[in-house]
Design an enzyme around this catalytic site. Sequence first.
Site, PDB file in Angstrom:
ATOM      1  N   ARG A 266      -7.974  16.999   4.780  1.00 43.53           N
ATOM      2  CA  ARG A 266      -7.506  18.172   5.527  1.00 43.53           C
ATOM      3  C   ARG A 266      -6.051  18.035   5.972  1.00 43.53           C
ATOM      4  O   ARG A 266      -5.257  18.959   5.815  1.00 43.53           O
ATOM      5  CB  ARG A 266      -8.381  18.391   6.770  1.00 43.53           C
ATOM      6  CG  ARG A 266      -9.833  18.670   6.442  1.00 43.53           C
ATOM      7  CD  ARG A 266     -10.616  18.923   7.719  1.00 43.53           C
ATOM      8  NE  ARG A 266     -12.054  18.911   7.484  1.00 43.53           N
ATOM      9  CZ  ARG A 266     -12.897  19.785   8.006  1.00 43.53           C
ATOM     10  NH1 ARG A 266     -12.466  20.741   8.784  1.00 43.53           N
ATOM     11  NH2 ARG A 266     -14.195  19.705   7.773  1.00 43.53           N
ATOM     12  N   GLU A 530     -17.557  26.859  -0.850  1.00 45.03           N
ATOM     13  CA  GLU A 530     -17.846  26.394  -2.213  1.00 45.03           C
ATOM     14  C   GLU A 530     -18.146  27.513  -3.219  1.00 45.03           C
ATOM     15  O   GLU A 530     -17.725  27.440  -4.376  1.00 45.03           O
ATOM     16  CB  GLU A 530     -18.993  25.373  -2.197  1.00 45.03           C
ATOM     17  CG  GLU A 530     -18.631  24.030  -1.567  1.00 45.03           C
ATOM     18  CD  GLU A 530     -18.565  24.051  -0.048  1.00 45.03           C
ATOM     19  OE1 GLU A 530     -19.142  24.994   0.559  1.00 45.03           O
ATOM     20  OE2 GLU A 530     -17.938  23.156   0.548  1.00 45.03           O
ATOM     21  N   THR A 619     -10.104  18.640  -2.509  1.00 48.37           N
ATOM     22  CA  THR A 619     -11.420  19.187  -2.141  1.00 48.37           C
ATOM     23  C   THR A 619     -11.357  20.090  -0.911  1.00 48.37           C
ATOM     24  O   THR A 619     -12.329  20.748  -0.566  1.00 48.37           O
ATOM     25  CB  THR A 619     -12.438  18.048  -1.937  1.00 48.37           C
ATOM     26  OG1 THR A 619     -13.745  18.605  -1.896  1.00 48.37           O
ATOM     27  CG2 THR A 619     -12.161  17.274  -0.657  1.00 48.37           C
TER      28      THR A 619
HETATM   29  C1  DMJ Z   1     -14.502  20.953   3.334  1.00 48.15           C
HETATM   30  O1  DMJ Z   1     -13.949  20.130   4.275  1.00 48.15           O
HETATM   31  C2  DMJ Z   1     -14.356  20.396   1.946  1.00 48.15           C
HETATM   32  O2  DMJ Z   1     -14.549  21.395   1.014  1.00 48.15           O
HETATM   33  C3  DMJ Z   1     -15.297  19.270   1.660  1.00 48.15           C
HETATM   34  O3  DMJ Z   1     -15.232  18.854   0.341  1.00 48.15           O
HETATM   35  C4  DMJ Z   1     -16.704  19.690   1.963  1.00 48.15           C
HETATM   36  N1  DMJ Z   1     -16.844  20.240   3.262  1.00 48.15           N
HETATM   37  C5  DMJ Z   1     -15.906  21.249   3.700  1.00 48.15           C
HETATM   38  C6  DMJ Z   1     -16.255  22.655   3.299  1.00 48.15           C
HETATM   39  O4  DMJ Z   1     -17.567  22.959   3.182  1.00 48.15           O
END
Ligand code: DMJ
Length: 630
Positions: A266, A530, A619
Amino acid sequence: MSSKHRDGVSINLGFVPEFDYKSSSSQSWTRSWRRLSSLQRTIIVLFVCIVALCFFYFHPTFQSNGSKSAKMVPINVPGDNPVNNLPHDSVREMEIEKAHKLEELKEKAQKQLENMMKQHGVKDDVDEDKVADEKNKVEENNFENTNKEKEKDVEKKVDMEGVKPELEYDFFDANRKHNDRQKAVIEAFKECWSAYKKYAWGHDEFHPVSKKHSEWFGVGLTIVDNIDTTIIMGLEEEYEEAREFATNGLSFDKDKDVNLFEITIRVLGGLLSAYHLTGDELFKTRAKDLGDRLLPCFNSPSRVPYSDVNLRSGNAHAPRWGPDSSTSEVTTIQIEFRDLSRITGDPKYKEAVDEVYTHVHDEPKKDGLVPIFINAQSGKLRNSGTISFGARGDSYYEYLLKQWLQTGKTEMKYKNDYLEAVQGMKTHLVRKSEPSKLTYIGELLSGRNFSPKMDHLVCFMGGTLALGYKNGLPEDHLELGKELTHTCYQMYAKMPTHLSPEIVYFNQAEGAPDDLIVKPLDAHNLLRPETVESLFYLYRITKDEKYRDWGWKIFLAFKKHARIEGLGYSSINNVKNAGNPSFRDKLESFFLAETLKYLYLLFSDDADLLPLDQYVFNTEGHPLPIYKSA
Ligand code: DMJ
C-alpha cells in the site's frame, strides 16, 4: 617484532647470529654480511625475494584492473556506510572469499619457499615458527590490498545510478476527456477524499459514519495509498494536497509495529507508483526511507521475513497471533522491492526478496500449490496448512505471473512456477457448482480435503489468467479467466443488494436450488476490488463491452448501498439485506486505490493510459513499469 626493532627489519632464523639492519655505518653492514655463511646469506636473499615477489604480484598498482586512487570502503565501519546496508549474504561472501584468498596466499608462499630451499640444499634446520610469522605478515599485507579491490567493487555496485522514470503521459493535461461513467467514479473518489480531508486528514483510515479516524501504521495511509489515484484520474488539486502531505506530514520515524506485506503493497507501492508517474524525487526518497526501515524483517534464520517490524527500532518479529508468516505475505513484496532497487541503483532490496522467492521455490509443494503458512525461523511451509487462492495464499500466484512480466519476461522461473500452479489449481481446486455450473476455485483444507469455499479475494484470478494469456500463455487460461469472472459477477448479481459477500460456498449437490450459500458471518462487503480488477483486465484484453456493463452495475450497487451522502463510502454488514445492509463504518484505503481506480480504468477509452505491456499493477493497484530485463 620487539620495540627494539620497530623501525627496521629483524630476522632471526635460529641458527643465524642476531643481526641488526639499523647499524649506521655501511662498513658494519658489510662486515656482518661477510661473517655469515653462504647458506645463511642464501636464506636471507631468498626471503627478501619472496617478499618482493608477493608485493609485485598482489599490489593493486600492478594489476590490470587496479586503480590506486579509487576510494576504499572499510568493511566494519558503523553508521551509514553503504557496505553496512548490504544484505548479510554479501558480507558473508566477502568473509568467505577473504578466508580462501588467505589460504591460497599461504600455500603459494609456502611452496615458493620450499622450492627455493630445496634448490639451495636447506632442510629442516630453520626456525619454522618465525618464518611462518613473517610469511603471514607479508600475506596479510597482500590480502589487504586484494580485499580493498573487492571492496571497491562493492562500492561501485552500491553507487550505481538508479533508473529514471519515463514520463510519457501528461496526466494533468487540461484536454483529457472523461466519459460519464468515469465522471461518476471521479465524483465518488472526490466525495471520499474531501470527507477524509475534513475529518481524518493525515490519519490512516476514515470512519464515515462516526466521522472519526484510526491509525494502523500511523503514516497517513489513505493519502499515500492514493497519490497515484489522484494522478491517474487527473485530479491536480487532490494531488497537490497529497504531495504537500508527503513533503511535510509524512514520516516513517515511528515507534510503531507494521505489517511488512501491508505497508509494502500500500505505502511503498503507492510511493513508487507516484514516483514513476511524476518523476518527483520526493517520492523516491520517501520510498527508500521506508524500504530501509523494512529490511530488518529479513534478518530471520531462514531469510524468510518476519511478518512485522518496528519502523523506528527495526525490531522484527512473527505475528502476535502465531509463529508463522502468511505465504502470500512473504511472496507479495518482490515487485515493490525489485522496483526500489531499480530506481535507487542499490541491489540490497531486490537481493533480500529474491532470496525469499528462491527459498519458497525450493520448498516441496503440491503440484505447484502452497499451504498458506510459512515459518520464518525454519523457512518451512506448514505442510498441513490449507491450500487456497483466497486469504493468505492469493497473491503468491499473482506475483509469480507479475514478476515474470516485470522482468520483461526474461526470468522464466516465475513463469514456470506460475504455469505449474495453474495446472495444480485446475487439478485440485477448480470445480463447477450446481445447478448453474458456475466455475469456481475451492480450497484444500489441511492440504488434502476439498472445500467448496471461495473468498471474494479469489476473484483476482480471472484477470490474472487473462493477463497471462495476453502475454502468450495458453488460450484455455483466458477461457478459465472468463468463467471465473462470470462467477464472481454472479456473486454480486445474485445478492439482494447486488453486492458480493466476503465469502461464498458453492453447492455441489445435484438438484440444489441455488449455486451460492452465504453464511451469516460471511455476508459483509468490505468494498473489495478483486472482481472489478478482473473486469478491467478482461475488458482490456477482449474488448467485450459486457465487462464494462457488469462493472457499471457493481458501481451503482456500491453507490446505492455503501454510500453515505457527503461522507463517501463505507463497508457494509449484510449484502443479503437490501433494506438494511447496515454500515460497518469504515472506508478501506483500497476502495480508492483499487476499486475506484480499476473502475475508472475499465471505463477509460484512452489506449495510452497505462498500457498493460508497459506497466504491471502491484496487488494494491499501483502501476509500476515493466523493465526490458530482470
Ligand atoms: C488489498 O490490500 C490487496 O488487493 C490485497 O492483495 C488483498 N486485499 C486488499 C483488497 O481486497
